[in-house]
Design an enzyme around this catalytic site. Structure first.
Site, short mmCIF file in Angstrom:
data_model
loop_
_atom_site.label_atom_id
_atom_site.label_comp_id
_atom_site.label_asym_id
_atom_site.label_seq_id
_atom_site.Cartn_x
_atom_site.Cartn_y
_atom_site.Cartn_z
N LYS B 108 0.88 -1.17 0.00
CA LYS B 108 0.00 0.00 0.00
C LYS B 108 0.91 1.21 0.00
CE LYS B 108 -3.43 2.58 2.56
NZ LYS B 108 -3.90 2.92 3.91
N GLY B 169 -8.55 9.72 8.54
CA GLY B 169 -8.97 9.88 9.91
C GLY B 169 -10.02 10.94 10.16
N ALA B 196 -9.66 5.89 2.88
CA ALA B 196 -9.50 7.01 3.82
C ALA B 196 -10.66 7.99 3.78
CB ALA B 196 -8.21 7.78 3.58
N GLY B 197 -10.96 8.50 4.97
CA GLY B 197 -11.92 9.58 5.11
C GLY B 197 -13.35 9.15 5.35
N ASN B 218 -10.04 2.29 8.45
CA ASN B 218 -9.46 1.88 9.73
C ASN B 218 -10.12 2.62 10.89
OD1 ASN B 218 -6.02 1.27 10.78
ND2 ASN B 218 -7.83 1.37 12.03
N THR B 219 -9.94 3.94 10.92
CA THR B 219 -10.36 4.72 12.07
C THR B 219 -11.86 4.64 12.33
OG1 THR B 219 -8.56 6.23 11.54
CG2 THR B 219 -10.18 7.00 13.14
#
Lengths: 65, 273
Positions: B108, B169, B196-197, B218-219
């Site tokens: 990645k 995040g 992301a986001g 993830n977050t």
């Protein structure tokens, strides 16, 4: 001679990278190494010569996103 | 009376660099309250690909079982990242290190160009992609939603392109749907994963409905009040979004259209009587 291990200056009396890793306590750890920001494969550790001022990055797996 | 056919609930499988997969959700392993919670969340999500990283560590910290040992037991395919790199050279070096320690050529690729919003540097990203493809890496390029950058990445042989929905995040969801719609339309054959986001399962469902091939997050899971339940919610949302895309959405209309047939409407009388 003085080298840098993960950003910290250390004094070692070794010639080869494998010896340096053993002395630093990484001998049996699952790590990968770059010297002066260039990857050094594990098979090269026994023959790779360490020089004064070399910057060693010794990395291990962590969680990541 | 004949039995109704069972409705499909799990869309067809797909593949990344030839590796067959069922889930279109790729999950990060960071920021969970504990490794135990992370393990449960992975299982609840159905994810088959997990991201992880490499960092400097002391030998003392490496004793007695590493994070990697724990993640390896989950039986998922590993996707190591180059998070924290700011130049192509750093990213290529970290990719080579990852390939040795993790035993995979999947990478990645992250090259940060701005530390405030962790925005990828397109110039360094393209340079690193060029080097890594030459070295037989399977590159998953994390990028902005810029069409030209994504096109260059594809032309270099990057088979999996991962535009952001919003900065890492933030949990904002897709901040520029037009840009993502354009990417999907202009690169119809590329594997596009929104990375992301995203903050909510509805964000994930939306991008799958738009035709994106998957999401990586993830977050949104790790920082939920209950990461395990949120992981399950994302898993279902991704599957639902894909199923909806495959089903094909109705055409939008500017005016109301009655659902119930108007013929035979009760209480209506002809003016002529």
């Amino acid at each position: 001679m003085d080298i840098f291990c993960n950003g910290d200056r250390v004094s070692l009396d070794v010639e080869r990278l494998a010896e340096a890793l053993e002395t630093l306590g990484f001998g049996d750890r699952r790590v990968v190494v770059a010297v002066n920001e260039t990857f050094v494969a594990k098979e090269e550790w026994p023959s790779f010569r360490v020089r004064a001022g070399d910057r060693l990055d010794i990395l291990a797996a962590i969680e990541g996103g | 009376m004949s039995e109704a056919p069972i409705a499909p609930t799990v869309p067809d499988g797909w593949s990344l660099y030839g590796e067959p997969l069922k889930s279109r959700l790729l999950l990060g392993t960071a920021r969970y309250p504990s490794l135990a919670v992370m393990t449960e969340a992975v299982a609840a999500s159905g994810a088959e690909v997990l991201t992880l990283g490499l960092r400097r560590q002391s030998p003392e910290k490496l004793g007695g079982g590493s994070v990697w040992d724990h993640i390896a037991k989950l039986g998922c395919r590993l996707l190591p990242n180059t998070a924290g790199c700011h130049t192509a050279r750093e990213a290529v070096t970290l990719a080579r290190m990852s390939r040795e320690i993790f035993g995979t050529s999947w990478i990645k690729l992250e090259v940060t160009g701005d530390d405030y919003n962790l925005q990828p540097d397109p110039y360094e990203l393209i340079e690193a992609t060029r080097e890594l493809v030459k070295a037989d890496f399977k590159v998953f390029a994390y990028t902005t939603d810029d069409l030209v950058v994504c096109t260059r990445l594809r032309d270099l042989g990057c088979e999996v392109i991962m535009p952001w929905g919003a900065p890492i995040g933030t949990g904002k969801g897709v901040t520029d749907p037009y840009a993502l719609e354009t990417l999907r339309a202009r690169l119809p054959d590329a594997v596009l994963i929104v990375d992301a986001g995203l903050g909510l399962p509805s964000h994930a469902a939306r991008v799958l409905e738009m035709g994106f091939d998957g999401v990586l997050l993830n977050t949104a899971v790790a920082r939920a009040d209950d990461p395990v339940r949120m992981a399950a919610a994302f898993g279902k949302a991704v599957a639902a979004g894909r199923l909806a895309f495959e089903a094909g959405a109705m055409a939008e209309s500017e005016t109301a259209q009655p659902s119930t047939p108007v013929v035979g409407t009760p209480f209506w009388q002809s003016e002529s009587g």
